[in-house]
Design a protein around this motif. Structure first.
Motif, mmCIF file in Angstrom:
data_model
loop_
_atom_site.group_PDB
_atom_site.id
_atom_site.type_symbol
_atom_site.label_atom_id
_atom_site.label_comp_id
_atom_site.label_asym_id
_atom_site.label_seq_id
_atom_site.Cartn_x
_atom_site.Cartn_y
_atom_site.Cartn_z
ATOM 1 N N THR A 170 0.940 -1.325 -0.009
ATOM 2 C CA THR A 170 0.033 0.002 -0.079
ATOM 3 C C THR A 170 0.853 1.309 -0.008
ATOM 4 N N ALA B 103 -2.030 5.932 2.341
ATOM 5 C CA ALA B 103 -3.135 5.412 2.966
ATOM 6 C C ALA B 103 -3.534 5.963 4.368
ATOM 7 N N PHE B 104 -2.499 6.654 4.833
ATOM 8 C CA PHE B 104 -2.584 7.029 6.368
ATOM 9 C C PHE B 104 -2.608 8.661 6.494
ATOM 10 N N SER C 91 -4.306 7.779 -3.348
ATOM 11 C CA SER C 91 -4.469 7.535 -1.658
ATOM 12 C C SER C 91 -5.779 6.678 -1.566
ATOM 13 N N LYS D 39 -5.051 3.202 -1.999
ATOM 14 C CA LYS D 39 -4.028 2.612 -1.121
ATOM 15 C C LYS D 39 -4.702 2.585 0.296
ATOM 16 N N ALA D 40 -5.731 3.384 0.840
ATOM 17 C CA ALA D 40 -6.483 3.018 1.922
ATOM 18 C C ALA D 40 -7.284 1.895 1.773
ATOM 19 N N THR E 55 -5.316 -1.524 2.029
ATOM 20 C CA THR E 55 -4.767 -1.505 3.318
ATOM 21 C C THR E 55 -6.168 -2.400 4.104
ATOM 22 N N HIS E 56 -7.353 -1.384 3.930
ATOM 23 C CA HIS E 56 -8.320 -2.199 4.696
ATOM 24 C C HIS E 56 -8.858 -3.387 4.091
#
Ligand SMILES: NC(=O)c1ccc[n+]([C@@H]2O[C@H](COP(=O)([O-])OP(=O)(O)OC[C@H]3O[C@@H](n4cnc5c(N)ncnc54)[C@H](O)[C@@H]3O)[C@@H](O)[C@H]2O)c1
Length: 253
Positions: free
Chosen positions: A143, A147-148, A158, A161-162, A165-166
């Motif tokens: 990711t 993501a953060f 983004s 990527k979030a 991640t989830h």
């Protein structure tokens, strides 16, 4: 980090393997003894990676595939299994990175970003799960620090990527009681072709770009590749549903 025998007699499918982190991951896995199925849209880069893998004494199959055509995902997994008879690890490394003023992003750019970065990993994972359950294998998704943290000009990237991640964490929950592991690695800026995309952005606000500039320098590609490869091995048996940030502190605050 992986030792030379960790992936002995095991098979890994690595996407984005023609360059950058995907190539470095493939080489780490080859050093650990894996046979590789290498997937990328860049056929020439793939052949170069395959030659490097073979120089290390490992086997390499090349799959030149455009992951934005997500119907290609399941056949790619099947081809890896057909070549080697098993699959132990799927490393989703490929991504597209299209920095844009969001109001100017085209439908094609948005669709490609969503397809390559989010839909393709899901479809590859979906096809790989039965094989990975057989081998007690692992999925590692790459990711991003994006993501953060909100990153200007990267709303679509983004979000993927979030989402990835989830997706990793949700899969880890769904398969909590079965012999398969799902983890993610979230790098900060690395010196690869992808990162150069930011330099092509038209008329950016420098104060906003400054918010995503690394304060302690770029992350070494090899450091991230070692973590991706490690999570693919049985030595990482305690990791499930984790997202490991390797970003030189950019998401610290
Ligand atoms: N470089 C960075 O600063 C950075 C930061 C955070 C996260 N990442 C992530 O690291 C991963 C690897 O990126 P990288 O830095 O090595 O970049 P890279 O551009 O060197 O590698 C990406 C690879 O994906 C392949 N690819 C792109 N579109 C494809 C498609 N449609 N079908 C198949 N393959 C395709 C490219 O050909 C390339 O080989 C990506 O998931 C990226 O989002 C990179």
């Amino acid at each position: 980090m992986p030792t030379p025998s960790d992936m002995h007699d095991k098979v890994a499918l690595v996407t984005g393997a023609a360059a950058g982190l995907g190539r470095a991951t493939a080489l780490e896995l080859a050093r650990a003894g894996a046979s590789l199925s290498l997937l990328d849209i860049n056929a020439q880069g793939l052949e170069e990676t395959a030659a490097m893998v073979r120089e290390l004494g490992a086997r390499a199959q090349v799959q030149a595939i455009d992951l934005s055509e997500t119907a290609q995902c399941a056949p790619a997994v099947a081809a890896a299994v057909e070549a080697y008879g098993r699959l132990d690890a799927l490393c989703n490394v490929a991504a597209v990175f299209i920095p844009r003023h969001s109001a100017a992003m085209t439908d094609d750019e948005l669709d490609t970003t969503l397809a390559v970065n989010l839909a393709a990993p899901f479809k590859l994972i979906r096809a790989a799960i039965p094989h990975l359950l057989e081998t007690h294998g692992a999925v590692v998704n790459v990711t991003s620090c994006a993501a953060f943290m909100g990153q200007a000009y990267l709303a679509a990237y983004s979000a993927t990527k979030a989402g990835l991640t989830h997706m990793t964490k949700s899969l880890a929950m769904e398969y909590m009681h079965q012999p398969i592991r799902f983890n993610a690695v979230a790098p900060g800026g690395m010196m690869t072709a992808l990162a150069m995309g930011l330099t092509k952005l038209e008329d950016p606000d420098p104060s906003l770009l400054g918010r995503i500039a690394p304060l302690r320098g770029l992350v070494e590609v090899e450091d991230v590749a070692q973590m991706v490869a490690f999570l693919a091995t049985d030595a990482a048996r305690g990791y499930h549903g984790a997202c490991i940030n390797i970003d030189n502190g950019i998401t610290a605050g």
